[in-house]
Design a protein around this motif. Sequence first.
Motif, PDB file in Angstrom:
ATOM      1  N   ASP A   1       4.747 -22.995 -73.682  1.00 54.91           N
ATOM      2  CA  ASP A   1       5.539 -22.424 -72.471  1.00 54.91           C
ATOM      3  C   ASP A   1       4.611 -21.034 -72.074  1.00 54.91           C
ATOM      4  OD1 ASP A   1       7.393 -24.302 -72.243  1.00 54.91           O
ATOM      5  OD2 ASP A   1       8.866 -23.040 -73.365  1.00 54.91           O
ATOM      6  N   TYR A   2       4.629 -20.910 -70.892  1.00 56.32           N
ATOM      7  CA  TYR A   2       3.886 -19.656 -70.353  1.00 56.32           C
ATOM      8  C   TYR A   2       4.573 -18.651 -69.444  1.00 56.32           C
ATOM      9  CZ  TYR A   2       2.620 -22.304 -66.502  1.00 56.32           C
ATOM     10  OH  TYR A   2       2.733 -23.328 -65.185  1.00 56.32           O
TER      11      TYR A   2
ATOM     12  N   SER B   1       4.159 -18.117 -74.172  1.00 55.00           N
ATOM     13  CA  SER B   1       5.471 -17.382 -74.479  1.00 55.00           C
ATOM     14  C   SER B   1       6.078 -18.591 -75.900  1.00 55.00           C
ATOM     15  CB  SER B   1       6.353 -17.349 -73.666  1.00 55.00           C
ATOM     16  OG  SER B   1       6.681 -18.538 -72.904  1.00 55.00           O
ATOM     17  N   GLN B   2       5.303 -19.477 -76.049  1.00 55.56           N
ATOM     18  CA  GLN B   2       5.831 -20.581 -76.951  1.00 55.56           C
ATOM     19  C   GLN B   2       4.930 -21.664 -77.164  1.00 55.56           C
ATOM     20  OE1 GLN B   2       8.859 -20.539 -78.845  1.00 55.56           O
ATOM     21  NE2 GLN B   2       8.011 -22.193 -80.085  1.00 55.56           N
ATOM     22  N   PHE B   3       4.489 -21.885 -78.553  1.00 54.62           N
ATOM     23  CA  PHE B   3       3.443 -23.137 -78.771  1.00 54.62           C
ATOM     24  C   PHE B   3       4.332 -24.236 -79.235  1.00 54.62           C
ATOM     25  CE2 PHE B   3       0.579 -19.641 -79.526  1.00 54.62           C
ATOM     26  CZ  PHE B   3      -0.598 -20.105 -78.848  1.00 54.62           C
ATOM     27  N   TYR B   4       3.992 -25.474 -78.572  1.00 53.54           N
ATOM     28  CA  TYR B   4       4.438 -26.563 -79.295  1.00 53.54           C
ATOM     29  C   TYR B   4       3.585 -27.713 -79.619  1.00 53.54           C
ATOM     30  CZ  TYR B   4       8.200 -25.142 -76.342  1.00 53.54           C
ATOM     31  OH  TYR B   4       9.279 -24.532 -75.702  1.00 53.54           O
ATOM     32  N   THR B   5       3.829 -28.569 -80.574  1.00 52.02           N
ATOM     33  CA  THR B   5       2.770 -29.600 -80.995  1.00 52.02           C
ATOM     34  C   THR B   5       2.276 -30.182 -79.868  1.00 52.02           C
ATOM     35  OG1 THR B   5       4.377 -31.235 -81.306  1.00 52.02           O
ATOM     36  CG2 THR B   5       4.084 -29.917 -83.159  1.00 52.02           C
ATOM     37  N   ASP B   6       2.975 -30.233 -78.642  1.00 53.00           N
ATOM     38  CA  ASP B   6       2.196 -31.011 -77.383  1.00 53.00           C
ATOM     39  C   ASP B   6       2.033 -30.165 -76.405  1.00 53.00           C
ATOM     40  OD1 ASP B   6       4.841 -30.753 -76.945  1.00 53.00           O
ATOM     41  OD2 ASP B   6       4.885 -32.632 -76.011  1.00 53.00           O
TER      42      ASP B   6
ATOM     43  N   ASP C   1       2.365 -12.486 -62.818  1.00 51.81           N
ATOM     44  CA  ASP C   1       3.584 -12.211 -61.664  1.00 51.81           C
ATOM     45  C   ASP C   1       5.002 -12.268 -62.098  1.00 51.81           C
ATOM     46  OD1 ASP C   1       3.785 -14.952 -61.594  1.00 51.81           O
ATOM     47  OD2 ASP C   1       3.034 -15.243 -59.365  1.00 51.81           O
ATOM     48  N   GLY C   2       5.371 -12.717 -63.396  1.00 57.00           N
ATOM     49  CA  GLY C   2       6.384 -13.058 -63.904  1.00 57.00           C
ATOM     50  C   GLY C   2       6.982 -14.329 -63.995  1.00 57.00           C
ATOM     51  N   SER C   3       6.085 -15.311 -63.283  1.00 57.79           N
ATOM     52  CA  SER C   3       6.552 -16.714 -62.964  1.00 57.79           C
ATOM     53  C   SER C   3       6.276 -17.425 -64.337  1.00 57.79           C
ATOM     54  CB  SER C   3       5.906 -17.502 -61.793  1.00 57.79           C
ATOM     55  OG  SER C   3       4.449 -17.483 -62.149  1.00 57.79           O
ATOM     56  N   THR C   4       7.160 -18.329 -64.707  1.00 59.16           N
ATOM     57  CA  THR C   4       7.154 -19.196 -65.815  1.00 59.16           C
ATOM     58  C   THR C   4       6.760 -20.640 -65.824  1.00 59.16           C
ATOM     59  OG1 THR C   4       9.264 -19.414 -66.117  1.00 59.16           O
ATOM     60  CG2 THR C   4       8.568 -17.373 -67.169  1.00 59.16           C
ATOM     61  N   GLY C   5       6.363 -21.208 -66.843  1.00 63.96           N
ATOM     62  CA  GLY C   5       6.058 -22.691 -66.705  1.00 63.96           C
ATOM     63  C   GLY C   5       5.715 -23.391 -68.104  1.00 63.96           C
ATOM     64  N   SER C   6       5.804 -24.543 -67.981  1.00 65.07           N
ATOM     65  CA  SER C   6       5.702 -25.314 -69.365  1.00 65.07           C
ATOM     66  C   SER C   6       4.804 -26.317 -69.318  1.00 65.07           C
ATOM     67  CB  SER C   6       6.898 -25.983 -69.713  1.00 65.07           C
ATOM     68  OG  SER C   6       6.597 -26.416 -70.895  1.00 65.07           O
ATOM     69  N   MET C   7       3.682 -26.360 -69.981  1.00 72.38           N
ATOM     70  CA  MET C   7       2.866 -27.416 -70.148  1.00 72.38           C
ATOM     71  C   MET C   7       2.920 -28.275 -71.263  1.00 72.38           C
ATOM     72  SD  MET C   7      -0.571 -25.452 -68.660  1.00 72.38           S
ATOM     73  CE  MET C   7      -1.463 -26.945 -68.094  1.00 72.38           C
ATOM     74  N   ARG C   8       3.496 -29.644 -71.198  1.00 77.43           N
ATOM     75  CA  ARG C   8       3.642 -30.497 -72.440  1.00 77.43           C
ATOM     76  C   ARG C   8       3.030 -31.795 -72.247  1.00 77.43           C
ATOM     77  NH1 ARG C   8       8.455 -28.397 -75.054  1.00 77.43           N
ATOM     78  NH2 ARG C   8       7.857 -30.072 -76.706  1.00 77.43           N
ATOM     79  N   GLY C   9       3.025 -32.722 -73.174  1.00 79.74           N
ATOM     80  CA  GLY C   9       2.516 -33.975 -73.262  1.00 79.74           C
ATOM     81  C   GLY C   9       1.088 -33.897 -73.533  1.00 79.74           C
TER      82      GLY C   9
END
Length: 81
Positions: free
Chosen positions: A14-15, A6-11, A19-27
């Motif tokens: 977000d996804y 759902s969103q790209f970051y330089t590091d 099933d509708g659950s969301t999360g973020s993978m950063r760093g």
Amino acid sequence: MENKVSQFYTDGVDYVLADGSTGSMRGYDTVVLAMGSRSNAVMKEIAEKVAPQVVVIGEAAKAPSNAVTATHSALEAALQL
């Protein structure tokens, strides 16, 4: 699968999962996305806005393909990083 970035970051990203659950993978230094069954340059253009290097592999680069070809292009991409 209906998982989406759902969103790209330089590091990282977000996804949203199917099933509708969301999360973020950063760093992270590198984000590798495995997706698609046909070529699509739109995602590459979006990713290039926030990532210093974008390499399209597998069926996203050339469809149809197979696991051997995709694995080989993944290795080549990894060696470029």
